[in-house]
Motif scaffolding. Structure first.
Motif, PDB file in Angstrom:
ATOM      1  N   ALA A 180       4.228   4.770   1.010  1.00  0.00           N
ATOM      2  CA  ALA A 180       4.348   4.561  -0.430  1.00  0.00           C
ATOM      3  C   ALA A 180       2.970   4.733  -1.052  1.00  0.00           C
ATOM      4  O   ALA A 180       1.972   4.395  -0.435  1.00  0.00           O
ATOM      5  N   LYS A 181       2.929   5.269  -2.265  1.00  0.00           N
ATOM      6  CA  LYS A 181       1.624   5.464  -2.918  1.00  0.00           C
ATOM      7  C   LYS A 181       1.114   4.131  -3.428  1.00  0.00           C
ATOM      8  O   LYS A 181       1.803   3.429  -4.156  1.00  0.00           O
ATOM      9  N   ARG A 182      -0.090   3.781  -3.045  1.00  0.00           N
ATOM     10  CA  ARG A 182      -0.689   2.519  -3.490  1.00  0.00           C
ATOM     11  C   ARG A 182      -1.838   2.819  -4.432  1.00  0.00           C
ATOM     12  O   ARG A 182      -2.754   3.560  -4.064  1.00  0.00           O
ATOM     13  N   LYS A 183      -1.769   2.289  -5.618  1.00  0.00           N
ATOM     14  CA  LYS A 183      -2.919   2.472  -6.510  1.00  0.00           C
ATOM     15  C   LYS A 183      -3.085   1.246  -7.380  1.00  0.00           C
ATOM     16  O   LYS A 183      -2.165   0.439  -7.509  1.00  0.00           O
TER      17      LYS A 183
END
Lengths: 237, 419
Positions: free
Chosen positions: A12-15
């Protein structure tokens, strides 16, 4: 290689949404400004209300002074007026003290309140001689600086308890003055009664027709105040 | 010159008060910003992403729940999902009542019932259930033995799974509230559900509740299943999913109804357990507090846990002030109006302003959740209890923290089934 690709695919993209936190900070500041503005408006509304109240008491006091000057019915009317003024000034005093300790009122209002007390003090003294009312006068010198006067809050509280008991028994007038004020008459009182520490209480009473006073430095409790008050009152009568 | 005890206490009280007000204002503003940005997406219908329905295992950990288990199993068996793609596994954790016998009655409907010899907690029971699930199973749904699922819950879960999804939190609502305490919890559950949904858009869901959640079996195996030492294994598993970079989602359409504590004592016990579990999980996964986990580090890991602290601080601060300062109204005899005028300051005005904002806001969140669950929206009759909720609940959370500290000092350890 294939496994790595698979892992990448399921990641999952974490930002960090920095913009959101910044915007929230802006909103929080805005909310605090709204709250603070509401507070300022509210405090000025209270100050105005108290100023009006002080003016009303001053009017009452002025009427009494006119009556005193004309000599007509002064001694019949004044005891009632004195009680009324005492109650009103007490309430105002408590409010001013609390609001001042939180920096919510200006110096002007406090000085005006001291004016009122000083004016009333001299009127009561005149009336004492003229009409033989002999109220017990207590002057309370305090400071809101807790470092300089750790016991001032407690003293105010003990004084309030004593006042509640005394009101029913003897005519009483309590004047509370901030020791660090620039008010010239209050400073004159400080010199006259030799006030050098806080809290200090000055009991002013009549003995054999002569005005006498006794200074108490440091915290004294409500029972001690009551005892002294009743002793001085007996001496006066 | 050293400061006196009074000065120190006043100093602490003031510091705590301003700290809590500033923190609460920031937290409130942050939630408001997130809410304004994402709330339109909450009401959207959850889209189906799968072509073929997967095999699903529903695992029910059971301990001393003879009354409720029958309803739980009935709700699963009547769920709208192909029977050949569904299995139900009940793991009885050495119940002392007739729970096991009640569950056994459902064997004739295909329910697998496993009885453990020793009581070892919910996490262990869930792990046993997962180990005993069919090899065909792709999705594991866990549901507490006191919860019932709506008929489309399983379908609504599976349609949200994709290769990146590790877990999906269900829309856990409360069963019909009878008392005021239950009503308060009903509002709380719905609001939390809404907040979790908006946190989903920031990958910050901190828990997959035991009331009902779904997991990818592969992901569960990869993260090592449920942590048996944790008091709140349903949160710990969500943390692990984040750690392994899986997506954690919320389905507002996969609805279940759970039993909530009926007495205040039981309620406090449950909340104390939640917080103690939260502390344990955060210590265990302290490395999640890193910016490489993005918003989760700040929202799911930190904010979800610390928001009660400023409330607690404000209460402590006011208690200190009360012990030092005497009540004006009673001693100084200055009248109610005057007392009110001097006690109200800009912070209280700000709090009142925020209270009205939050009141409107909470009503909106509850209504969205109710619409999703096809339940009746807030009526005028409900307004007093909603107002009461908004006033009382922060105080309840404020006293839970000291209880946690006392409990930790007095008697560490816990038993499950504390509702």
């Amino acid at each position: 290689m294939k496994n790595e690709e698979k892992t990448k695919k399921r990641k999952a993209k974490r930002k960090l949404s920095t913009g959101l936190y910044k915007l929230a900070f802006f909103y929080a500041v805005l909310l605090l400004i709204i709250g603070f503005t509401l507070g300022v408006v509210y405090d000025s509304f209270i100050s105005k209300g108290m100023e009006d109240e002080i003016n009303k008491i001053i009017e009452l006091s002025t009427t009494s002074e006119i009556l005193y000057a004309s000599g007509e019915e002064f001694c019949t009317i004044f005891p009632r007026t004195m009680k009324e003024i005492e109650e009103q000034t007490w309430k105002l005093g408590v409010m001013i003290d609390e609001l001042e300790s939180k920096n919510r009122i200006g110096e002007d209002l406090k000085l005006k309140y001291f004016d009122l007390q000083v004016r009333d003090f001299f009127l009561v003294k005149k009336a004492s001689k003229e009409c033989r009312i002999n109220p017990l006068i207590i002057m309370y010198f305090y400071t809101n600086n807790l470092v300089e006067c750790e016991e001032c809050y407690e003293q105010g509280f003990e004084l309030a308890i004593a006042r509640n008991s005394l009101l029913e028994k003897v005519p009483i007038k309590i004047y509370a003055f901030e020791g660090k004020t620039s008010h010239s008459v209050v400073n004159y009182f400080k010199e006259k009664y030799n006030i050098s520490s806080y809290p200090s209480l000055v009991f002013i009473y009549l003995e054999d027709g002569e005005e006498r006073w006794l200074k108490e430095e440091g915290l004294i409790n409500s029972n001690q105040i009551l005892e002294k008050a009743l002793t001085f009152q007996n001496a006066s009568s | 010159m050293f400061p006196s005890i009074t000065e120190i206490l006043i100093g602490i009280s003031q510091l705590l008060y301003y700290f809590s007000i500033l923190l609460l204002t920031y937290i409130g503003a942050l939630l408001l910003v997130i809410y304004l940005k994402y709330f339109p997406r909450v009401e959207k219908k959850e889209k189906r992403k799968i072509k073929e329905l997967p095999f699903v295992s529903v695992v029910v950990p059971l301990y001393n729940d003879e009354e409720e288990i029958v309803y739980t199993l009935s709700s699963i068996l009547t769920a709208n999902y192909p029977k050949e793609k569904l299995e139900v596994i009940v793991v009885d954790d050495a119940s002392k009542d007739k729970s096991y016998e009640r569950a056994k009655m459902f064997e004739e409907f295909g329910v697998k019932v496993i009885r453990l010899k020793e009581n070892r907690g919910a996490a262990n029971a869930k792990n046993v259930g997962i180990k005993n699930s069919s090899k065909k199973a792709e999705i594991i749904i866990t549901i507490d033995s006191d919860s019932v699922m709506e008929e489309n819950a399983i379908l609504n879960f599976v349609k949200l799974f994709d290769s990146k999804t590790g877990a999906i939190s269900g829309a856990v609502r409360t069963k019909k509230a009878k008392s005021l305490l239950e009503k308060m919890q009903e509002y709380e559950y719905d609001i939390i559900l809404f907040v979790r949904k908006i946190f989903e858009f920031l990958h910050s869901i901190p828990v997959t509740p035991g009331g009902m959640s779904a997991f990818s079996k592969k992901a569960l195996e990869r993260v090592g299943g449920f942590e048996e030492k944790s008091l709140t294994e349903d949160q710990e598993i969500a943390f692990k999913m984040h750690k392994h970079n899986y997506k954690v989602k919320v389905s507002l359409e996969a609805v279940s109804y759970t039993t909530v504590p009926k007495t205040f004592k039981a309620f406090l016990n449950q909340r104390v357990r939640w917080i103690r579990g939260g502390i344990y999980n955060r210590i265990l996964h302290k490395n999640l507090l890193s910016l490489k986990y993005g918003d989760f580090a700040l929202l799911g890991f930190t904010l979800d846990f610390v928001y009660a602290i400023p409330v607690f601080s404000a209460i402590i601060s006011k208690l200190i002030e009360l012990t030092i300062k005497k009540p004006y109204f009673f001693v100084f005899k200055i009248g109610l109006i005057e007392s009110f005028l001097i006690y109200v300051d800009f912070i209280i005005l700000l709090s009142v302003f925020l209270f009205f904002l939050y009141f409107y806001w909470s009503a909106h969140m509850i209504n969205v959740i109710r619409r999703k669950a096809k339940a009746k929206e807030i009526s005028l009759k409900e307004l007093p209890s909603l107002i009461l909720y908004n006033i009382l609940y922060p105080f309840v959370w404020g006293i839970i923290w000291p209880l946690v500290i006392i409990k930790e000092i007095k008697s560490p350890g816990y038993k499950w089934g504390t509702r």
